[in-house]
Design an enzyme around this catalytic site. Structure first.
Site, PDB file in Angstrom:
ATOM      1  N   HIS A 243     -54.327   3.917  24.951  1.00  0.00           N
ATOM      2  CA  HIS A 243     -53.610   3.358  26.102  1.00  0.00           C
ATOM      3  C   HIS A 243     -52.117   3.683  25.992  1.00  0.00           C
ATOM      4  CE1 HIS A 243     -52.779  -0.004  29.099  1.00  0.00           C
ATOM      5  NE2 HIS A 243     -51.587   0.146  28.523  1.00  0.00           N
ATOM      6  N   GLU A 244     -51.531   3.404  24.839  1.00  0.00           N
ATOM      7  CA  GLU A 244     -50.084   3.624  24.682  1.00  0.00           C
ATOM      8  C   GLU A 244     -49.724   5.102  24.801  1.00  0.00           C
ATOM      9  OE1 GLU A 244     -48.115   1.245  24.932  1.00  0.00           O
ATOM     10  OE2 GLU A 244     -49.591  -0.318  24.658  1.00  0.00           O
TER      11      GLU A 244
ATOM     12  N   GLU B 128     -50.906   1.651  34.629  1.00  0.00           N
ATOM     13  CA  GLU B 128     -51.637   0.835  33.656  1.00  0.00           C
ATOM     14  C   GLU B 128     -53.121   1.207  33.614  1.00  0.00           C
ATOM     15  OE1 GLU B 128     -51.521  -1.611  31.268  1.00  0.00           O
ATOM     16  OE2 GLU B 128     -49.535  -0.750  31.208  1.00  0.00           O
TER      17      GLU B 128
ATOM     18  N   ASP C 256     -44.458  -9.547  35.824  1.00  0.00           N
ATOM     19  CA  ASP C 256     -45.206  -8.449  35.199  1.00  0.00           C
ATOM     20  C   ASP C 256     -45.045  -7.167  36.019  1.00  0.00           C
ATOM     21  OD1 ASP C 256     -46.976  -7.060  33.517  1.00  0.00           O
ATOM     22  OD2 ASP C 256     -48.728  -7.706  34.670  1.00  0.00           O
TER      23      ASP C 256
ATOM     24  N   HIS D  32     -49.567   6.378  28.275  1.00  0.00           N
ATOM     25  CA  HIS D  32     -48.297   6.140  28.978  1.00  0.00           C
ATOM     26  C   HIS D  32     -47.383   7.364  28.819  1.00  0.00           C
ATOM     27  CE1 HIS D  32     -48.759   2.181  30.577  1.00  0.00           C
ATOM     28  NE2 HIS D  32     -48.970   1.611  29.408  1.00  0.00           N
TER      29      HIS D  32
ATOM     30  N   TYR E 260     -43.368   2.265  37.301  1.00  0.00           N
ATOM     31  CA  TYR E 260     -44.013   1.133  36.635  1.00  0.00           C
ATOM     32  C   TYR E 260     -43.731  -0.155  37.385  1.00  0.00           C
ATOM     33  CZ  TYR E 260     -46.165  -0.980  32.494  1.00  0.00           C
ATOM     34  OH  TYR E 260     -47.005  -1.634  31.619  1.00  0.00           O
TER      35      TYR E 260
ATOM     36  N   HIS F  71     -50.415  -5.402  35.057  1.00  0.00           N
ATOM     37  CA  HIS F  71     -51.544  -5.627  34.147  1.00  0.00           C
ATOM     38  C   HIS F  71     -52.644  -6.462  34.792  1.00  0.00           C
ATOM     39  CE1 HIS F  71     -48.317  -4.632  31.253  1.00  0.00           C
ATOM     40  NE2 HIS F  71     -49.299  -4.061  30.582  1.00  0.00           N
TER      41      HIS F  71
END
Lengths: 370, 88
Positions: free
Chosen positions: A166-167, A190, A263, A170, A181, A268
């Site tokens: 996931h990271e 996301e 957020d 990005h 974002y 998310h």
């Protein structure tokens, strides 16, 4: 522009953690405060087109990984503890990060012939043991950062390989579509990280779509928390339901789209909708999800047509166009159209056709009910 | 002095909120100094932050400032930790 941080508080925001009297939950905080955690992050996330420099010669088929130990401080990257080719470290967290970087590199290379984050062999950097009892992992624009969790709510963030995928995704998004974002483009950003994060895990385990758990962060919740993971792509909104943590707030369809300024506009939360679409397509096509479903999503992300401010409808139309461009009018294309329809996002009947696809007009809104 | 911290975002997307009253606390003077520094260094609107990074809204006596990981000052980080009783 919609005011931020002062509008609707989502129903799941119960501040339960804050009201908890359990000293075991508060205990991790009772530690010596650090005084010299000066920040050295060199670059902030910027929404500009960023194509990295292309080094001479073909990029290597081998990753260039480096894992650092932040030693419970917040200076990044910290001390180098394992570089590419080094033997296994004693620290399991270091090894999990190293292996997770490798698994992510492997998926992108083998499935999509992509050489690292920038497709030019960019070194993969990760820092572990960031801060103390830190309940998070993030991408700072240059590298991955992992906290150890507090052991009460979260375990070590390197535990789930999909979190590592996931990271790093990005980073891939930053180097390709660079989706802003915030709001729907942020939820797409996301979702793409969840999609390819899950595919990293599925590829590593060689699981077919029906064998995969479709969970994000399985194993990340501490034993006392009632839940299986942080998110479920198969059944958004069902990953956890806990006295302390509250309930998983993710919607699966536009009927339950959450409007919030927090957020980054619920990135998310509403990512559950495109997440579920990917699951539906993969489940419908069967077999390995990284093959056809993943290829369609990868083509959409990297094809150059996806706007930085794309909303769900624009993204949906592009996935349909990508499916048709690569596979024709067959089951792949039909599965994509059907999946978006199931969650209530219009694809314009898939009328868009690559490479003549144009992004939806600025401010275009998908149908939102409730 | 009432100090509130609202944390949103993060990989999990789970929000936290806590309020601390410095009245009667032995570290009140220190917390007041942190609060002053926090207000001085904070922004009126949320900064863009980084993917999966925490966002913080800190309210001190009715004044709200915004900041985001990993770009916190030492004072902001210490104040957030103290109020939320968790790593920041």
């Amino acid at each position: 522009m919609e005011p931020i941080f002062c509008t609707i508080v989502p129903p799941h925001v119960l501040d339960k953690l804050a009201r908890n009297e359990d000293q075991a939950l508060a205990e991790p905080a009772r530690r010596t405060l650090e005084r010299d955690a000066a920040l050295r992050t060199r670059r902030r996330l910027e929404t500009v087109s960023a194509i990295g420099p292309v080094p001479a010669g073909a990029p290597s088929d081998q990753p260039a990984r480096t894992v650092y130990d932040a030693k419970h401080r917040t200076d990044l990257p910290g001390r180098k503890v394992r570089a590419e080719g080094d033997k296994t470290a004693k620290d399991l967290t270091v090894n999990r990060a190293y292996d997770g970087l490798g698994a992510t590199f492997e998926l992108y290379l083998k499935a999509y012939n992509r050489h690292s984050i920038d497709d030019s062999g960019l070194p993969l950097l990760a820092s572990v043991h960031y801060d103390e009892s830190y309940n998070n992992a993030f991408w700072n624009g240059e590298q991955m950062v992992f906290g150890d969790g507090d052991g009460e709510i979260f375990n070590d963030f390197t535990i789930s390989v999909d979190v590592i995928g996931h990271e790093l995704t990005h980073g891939v998004t930053f180097h390709t579509a660079n989706l802003e974002y915030f709001g729907q483009s942020g939820a797409l950003n996301e979702s793409l990280s969840d999609v390819f994060g899950s595919l990293v895990k599925q590829y590593a385990l060689q699981q077919t779509a029906d064998q995969a758990d479709w969970l994000i962060g399985a194993g990340l919740l501490a034993p006392r928390v009632t839940g299986v993971a942080l998110r479920s792509m198969k059944a958004p909104g069902t990953a956890y339901d806990d006295d302390v943590l509250g309930k998983d707030p993710q919607p699966a369809t536009m009927d339950h789209y959450v409007r919030t300024g927090r957020d980054n506009g619920g990135v998310h939360i509403n990512s559950g909708i495109p997440n579920h679409v990917f699951y539906l397509v993969a489940e419908s096509l069967g077999g390995f999800a990284w093959e056809r479903a993943g290829q369609i999503w990868y083509d959409t992300l990297t094809g150059g047509e996806l706007s930085t401010t794309a909303d769900f409808a624009a993204f949906a139309a592009l996935t349909a166009a990508s499916a048709r461009a690569r596979y024709g009018d067959g089951e792949e294309y039909q599965s994509v159209l059907k999946a978006w329809s199931q969650v209530g996002v219009a694809t314009n009947g898939g009328a868009a056709e690559l490479p003549h696809q144009t992004p939806a007009p600025e401010g275009a809104q998908p149908p939102v009910h409730g | 002095m009432r100090i509130s911290v609202n944390r949103s975002g993060g990989f999990a997307g789970i929000e936290r909120h806590a309020t601390l009253d410095t009245t009667g606390r032995p570290d009140a003077v220190h917390l007041h100094a942190l609060a002053r520094n926090t207000l001085t260094a904070g922004q009126g609107t949320p900064p863009p932050g980084v993917p999966d990074g925490f966002h913080y809204a800190i309210t001190i006596e009715g004044h709200t400032i915004h900041c985001a990981d990993p770009h916190l000052t030492d004072a902001q980080r210490e104040l957030i930790r103290t109020v939320l009783k968790e790593g920041a």
